[in-house]
Scaffold this active site. Structure first.
Site, PDB file in Angstrom:
ATOM      1  N   HIS A 232       0.951  -0.931   0.075  1.00 37.66           N
ATOM      2  CA  HIS A 232       0.021  -0.118   0.085  1.00 37.66           C
ATOM      3  C   HIS A 232       0.856   1.361  -0.046  1.00 37.66           C
ATOM      4  O   HIS A 232       2.085   1.314   0.307  1.00 37.66           O
ATOM      5  CB  HIS A 232      -0.824  -0.071   1.277  1.00 37.66           C
ATOM      6  CG  HIS A 232       0.113   0.342   2.551  1.00 37.66           C
ATOM      7  ND1 HIS A 232       0.713  -0.584   3.290  1.00 37.66           N
ATOM      8  CD2 HIS A 232      -0.215   1.491   3.534  1.00 37.66           C
ATOM      9  CE1 HIS A 232       1.180  -0.229   4.206  1.00 37.66           C
ATOM     10  NE2 HIS A 232       0.994   0.953   4.399  1.00 37.66           N
ATOM     11  N   HIS A 289       4.646   0.106  -0.193  1.00 40.03           N
ATOM     12  CA  HIS A 289       5.514  -0.479   0.770  1.00 40.03           C
ATOM     13  C   HIS A 289       4.668  -1.815   1.432  1.00 40.03           C
ATOM     14  O   HIS A 289       3.524  -1.553   1.256  1.00 40.03           O
ATOM     15  CB  HIS A 289       6.207   0.263   1.532  1.00 40.03           C
ATOM     16  CG  HIS A 289       5.424   1.123   2.711  1.00 40.03           C
ATOM     17  ND1 HIS A 289       4.654   2.219   2.180  1.00 40.03           N
ATOM     18  CD2 HIS A 289       4.881   1.105   3.822  1.00 40.03           C
ATOM     19  CE1 HIS A 289       3.838   2.838   2.952  1.00 40.03           C
ATOM     20  NE2 HIS A 289       3.971   1.998   4.178  1.00 40.03           N
ATOM     21  N   ARG A 300       8.952  -8.255  15.275  1.00 37.09           N
ATOM     22  CA  ARG A 300       9.064  -7.077  14.938  1.00 37.09           C
ATOM     23  C   ARG A 300       8.350  -5.987  15.598  1.00 37.09           C
ATOM     24  O   ARG A 300       7.004  -6.333  15.462  1.00 37.09           O
ATOM     25  CB  ARG A 300       9.048  -6.973  13.223  1.00 37.09           C
ATOM     26  CG  ARG A 300       9.189  -5.245  12.671  1.00 37.09           C
ATOM     27  CD  ARG A 300       9.207  -5.586  11.064  1.00 37.09           C
ATOM     28  NE  ARG A 300       8.997  -4.175  10.696  1.00 37.09           N
ATOM     29  CZ  ARG A 300       9.787  -3.445  10.307  1.00 37.09           C
ATOM     30  NH1 ARG A 300      11.196  -3.702  10.289  1.00 37.09           N
ATOM     31  NH2 ARG A 300       9.515  -2.116   9.671  1.00 37.09           N
TER      32      ARG A 300
HETATM   33  C1  GA4 Z   1      -2.392   3.019   5.853  1.00 37.23           C
HETATM   34  C2  GA4 Z   1      -1.502   3.869   6.486  1.00 37.23           C
HETATM   35  C3  GA4 Z   1      -2.026   3.972   8.190  1.00 37.23           C
HETATM   36  O1  GA4 Z   1      -1.544   2.739   8.628  1.00 37.23           O
HETATM   37  C4  GA4 Z   1      -3.571   4.239   8.195  1.00 37.23           C
HETATM   38  C5  GA4 Z   1      -4.142   2.764   7.591  1.00 37.23           C
HETATM   39  C6  GA4 Z   1      -5.642   2.465   7.488  1.00 37.23           C
HETATM   40  C7  GA4 Z   1      -6.098   1.753   8.604  1.00 37.23           C
HETATM   41  O2  GA4 Z   1      -5.507   0.668   8.951  1.00 37.23           O
HETATM   42  O3  GA4 Z   1      -7.017   2.171   9.294  1.00 37.23           O
HETATM   43  C8  GA4 Z   1      -5.989   2.189   5.998  1.00 37.23           C
HETATM   44  C9  GA4 Z   1      -4.587   2.258   5.144  1.00 37.23           C
HETATM   45  C10 GA4 Z   1      -3.591   3.055   5.911  1.00 37.23           C
HETATM   46  C11 GA4 Z   1      -4.753   2.802   3.990  1.00 37.23           C
HETATM   47  C12 GA4 Z   1      -6.253   2.471   3.239  1.00 37.23           C
HETATM   48  C13 GA4 Z   1      -7.593   2.281   4.165  1.00 37.23           C
HETATM   49  C14 GA4 Z   1      -7.148   2.882   5.265  1.00 37.23           C
HETATM   50  C15 GA4 Z   1      -6.551   0.847   6.012  1.00 37.23           C
HETATM   51  C16 GA4 Z   1      -7.537   0.899   4.661  1.00 37.23           C
HETATM   52  C17 GA4 Z   1      -7.750  -0.279   4.044  1.00 37.23           C
HETATM   53  C18 GA4 Z   1      -3.949   4.562   9.665  1.00 37.23           C
HETATM   54  C19 GA4 Z   1      -4.166   4.947   7.231  1.00 37.23           C
HETATM   55  O4  GA4 Z   1      -4.308   6.295   7.325  1.00 37.23           O
HETATM   56  O5  GA4 Z   1      -4.271   4.518   5.947  1.00 37.23           O
END
Ligand code: GA4
Length: 358
Positions: A232, A289, A300
């Protein structure tokens, strides 16, 4: 015809690049001769990879080790304690403790996590960065809250320094245009602790004629790594990650090659987010990433600060980065609108595509 399967992802193996590393020890120097190579290098890293490492960042060791200690303490609790203490990632809110499920649309990974909203502290309250509804749920709240607040405050400062260097390097009129978004008291920044327990060792399947009398040497136990956090990009402006010494993080190059990032607890990893890609009119790329988990002896643990604008802030390409040769790539959007889109899609989707002008 048989469908060709791509080989399983491997940990720590893959193409190696010289990951750009930025030394921030001279960041306060006003000498142009010192600053200009620094911002050139950061701008180049953001254009090429959307990723770089930072050394000599100035965040005190104790601030980091205290946060790590508190984080480890949290994940050592029992599942029900964690759910109670961290609040459960609820149906409507992504915040709180979560195990294996990511977002709301069926994404999963081999991890548990704690996701916390932050608010920028008003001047006199040193322990107010985590929004109070969540922080009240965290047991041993004072120690935990203070560790998170001190950590966020220090790392936000590093993020702002980096964003100011980027503003300078891009030659935009107001070099604080990025940092002021995350300094906003209403900034929607958040903080995340990810904990990836190692996989249990599995024996390779034995050949059919294998017996304990066999003279063949013991097969080496190997375990195919599993996806800890799937591919993502981060939606925000900038992400600052710090991990312990356990490997797993990989970044994707523009050519689609996966590059392992060797862990180093003394460094920070910096990721360009989607909002910065939009503001730079695509000049910077938000890096894709992922994290793989293997059978190591140790978990980790990573901690991330996601620097975001306020919900009602408008994100649009900066006029300085738009020209007849580089017309607007994205329509303006509010951070709230973008976040809503991100949460309506899957983890690996390219959400910026929904805001393209053509
Ligand atoms: C990815 C980056 C951050 O961890 C986060 C994630 C969010 C979540 O885990 O609730 C998201 C992910 C993240 C991207 C797309 C959406 C939102 C899960 C998901 C499927 C907290 C963020 O802001 O975006």
């Amino acid at each position: 015809t048989k469908k060709k399967r791509s080989p399983p992802p491997q940990l720590g193996v893959g193409i190696n690049i010289n990951i750009p590393t930025i030394d921030l020890s001279c960041v306060d120097d006003h000498d142009h001769e010192i600053r200009s190579p620094l911002y050139r290098k950061i701008v180049q890293a953001c254009e090429e990879y959307g990723f770089f490492k930072v050394v000599n960042h100035g965040v005190p060791k104790e601030v980091i080790s205290t946060m790590e200690y508190q984080g480890n303490g949290f994940f050592t609790k029992t599942l029900s304690e964690k759910q109670q203490a961290g609040g459960r990632a609820a149906a409507t809110s992504p915040f709180g403790y979560g195990c294996k499920s990511i977002g709301f649309n069926g994404d999963t990974g081999e991890l548990e996590y704690l996701l916390l909203p932050t608010t920028n502290p008003p001047p006199h309250d040193s322990c107010s960065s985590i929004s109070s509804d969540i922080s009240q749920l965290i047991s041993s709240p004072n120690n935990f809250r203070c560790a998170v607040n001190d950590y966020i405050e220090a790392v936000r400062e590093v993020a702002c320094e980096i964003l100011d260097l980027l503003g300078e390097g891009l030659g935009v009129q107001n070099k604080s245009v990025f940092s002021k978004l995350i300094r906003d008291v209403q900034s929607d920044s958040c903080f995340r602790l990810n904990h990836y327990p190692p996989l249990k060792q599995q024996q390779q399947p034995q050949p059919p004629n294998y017996s304990i009398l066999s003279t063949s040497p013991n097969p080496k136990p190997t375990t195919t790594p599993r996806m800890g956090f799937g591919e993502h990009s981060d939606p925000q402006i900038l992400t600052i990650l710090r991990s312990n010494d356990v490997e797993g993080l990989q970044i994707c190059t523009r050519d689609g090659l996966w590059v392992p990032v060797p862990p180093d607890p003394s460094e920070f990893c910096v990721f360009v987010g989607d909002a910065l890609q939009a503001m730079t009119n695509g000049r910077f790329v938000s890096v894709r990433h992922r994290v793989l988990v293997a059978s190591s002896v140790k978990s980790r643990m990573s901690m991330m600060y996601f620097g975001a604008p306020s919900l009602n802030a408008w994100i649009s390409p900066l006029p300085e980065l738009v020209s007849p040769r580089k017309p607007f790539l994205y329509n303006p959007f509010t951070w709230s609108e973008f976040k809503k889109t991100a949460y309506s899609l899957r983890l690996g989707d390219s959400r910026l595509d929904f805001f393209k002008t053509h």
